[in-house]
Write an enzyme that holds these catalytic residues in place. Structure first.
Site, PDB file in Angstrom:
ATOM      1  N   LYS A 122       0.846  -1.209   0.000  1.00 12.95           N
ATOM      2  CA  LYS A 122       0.000   0.000   0.000  1.00 12.95           C
ATOM      3  C   LYS A 122       0.879   1.256   0.000  1.00 12.95           C
ATOM      4  CE  LYS A 122      -3.769  -2.386   2.370  1.00 12.95           C
ATOM      5  NZ  LYS A 122      -4.426  -2.685   3.641  1.00 12.95           N
TER       6      LYS A 122
ATOM      7  N   GLN B 147      -4.310  -1.059  10.124  1.00 10.16           N
ATOM      8  CA  GLN B 147      -4.252  -2.384   9.494  1.00 10.16           C
ATOM      9  C   GLN B 147      -4.769  -3.475  10.441  1.00 10.16           C
ATOM     10  OE1 GLN B 147      -3.206  -2.997   6.250  1.00 10.16           O
ATOM     11  NE2 GLN B 147      -3.703  -5.159   6.546  1.00 10.16           N
TER      12      GLN B 147
ATOM     13  N   ASP C 267     -10.619   3.166   4.565  1.00  9.89           N
ATOM     14  CA  ASP C 267     -10.907   1.734   4.461  1.00  9.89           C
ATOM     15  C   ASP C 267     -12.412   1.477   4.496  1.00  9.89           C
ATOM     16  OD1 ASP C 267      -9.090  -0.233   3.910  1.00  9.89           O
ATOM     17  OD2 ASP C 267      -8.297  -0.362   5.946  1.00  9.89           O
TER      18      ASP C 267
END
Ligand code: NAP
Length: 278
Positions: free
Chosen positions: A49, A93, A116
């Protein structure tokens, strides 16, 4: 032979568009990724990412905590990032270590910076069909793949295997929004094959290697494999790709959904940056 639904081309298309948009921006968007602990898979995902963001001119910063970090410390950083005007969007994450309540941390993210799309606010907007929701990157990536390969959805029967808040449920809602008739299966579903055999589209997101075999799919169906499980040094999907591809169109693992998840995250970052700075 049926079509291998690779993620490379649709992901490249998303990234190319993002690159052009960033080039036009006076101020480069800033993405922060929070990583807690040393989960090897998470470290790889985070590196991909960061690299992809930087390669197109998005500023990307990693905030790394060790495995024993407390929930309080992570929440304190989330609050600082929420307040920091120089941060357009950030992600924490998953999975987080056991001592941290993942839902509490994810839901502390300001929904306007939630690239996200995992906060209750954004999932709620998605459920209500509101167009300003930030969509979870993986299900949004699957939708882009289906669009890229011109897979018909209207009135078709789609089966989603998995019901997590980050993949299965939002996936089902996105398919429903495209007028598919959607069945959600999970670990307590009886006779999974009865459902999958009737499906025009299957999205497998169970994290169960080779769960979907050739005898479980309809000839010519479209199958997107989200599953990724480490088996030895290999990453294995939920679909028995080698045999299923002889009967239906199927995405490979690796090289399928993975690149799409990264591309859609970047796309969300640009979206946030454009909305905030308008
Ligand atoms: P998760 O939270 O563990 O959820 C898995 C879901 O699958 C659960 O709803 C579970 O049912 C269901 N399930 C498990 N075994 C099953 C079986 N035998 N039959 C039917 N359903 C079954 O996982 P997740 O976060 O949604 O992720 C799913 C998979 O996608 C994982 O392999 C993950 O690594 C992968 N993933 C890949 C990407 C990517 O970019 N490629 C991104 C995100 C996730 P219950 O609810 O009944 O337990």
């Amino acid at each position: 032979m049926f079509k291998s639904l690779t993620g490379k081309e649709p992901a490249a298309q998303v990234i190319e568009n993002a690159k052009k948009e960033v080039a036009k921006m006076k101020r480069k968007p800033h993405l922060v990724i929070v990583l807690v602990g040393n989960d090897p898979a998470s470290e790889i995902y985070v590196r991909k990412k960061l690299e992809k963001a930087e390669s197109i001119g998005v500023r990307a910063t990693l905030k790394k905590f060790d495995e024993k970090t407390s929930e309080k410390e992570v929440l304190a950083l989330v609050c600082r990032l929420n307040e920091d005007d120089d941060v357009d969007g950030f992600i924490v994450q998953a999975p987080l270590p056991k001592q941290i309540d993942q839902n509490r941390v994810l839901d502390a993210i300001d929904p306007k910076k939630d690239v996200d799309g995992w906060t209750v606010a954004n999932l709620g907007k998605l459920t209500a069909g509101m167009s300003d929701a930030y969509l979870p990157a993986t299900p949004a990536g699957v939708m882009k793949m289906l669009e890229f390969y011109k897979v018909p959805l209207r009135g078709k029967h789609a089966v989603v295997v998995g019901r997590s808040n980050v993949v299965g449920k939002p996936m089902a809602l996105l398919l429903l929004a495209k007028d598919a008739t959607v069945t959600i299966c999970h670990s307590k579903t009886q006779n999974l094959a009865n459902h999958t055999r009737n499906a025009d589209v299957i999205v497998a997101a169970a994290g169960n290697p080779k769960l979907i075999t050739a005898d479980m799919v309809k000839e010519g169906a479209f199958i997107i494999d989200v599953g990724t499980t480490k088996v030895g040094d290999k990453t294995v999907g939920d679909v028995d790709y080698e045999n299923v591809i002889k009967k239906a169109n199927c995405s490979p693992v690796p090289g399928g959904v993975g690149p799409m998840t990264v591309a859609m995250l970047i796309s969300n970052v640009l979206d946030v940056a454009k909305r905030q700075r308008r």
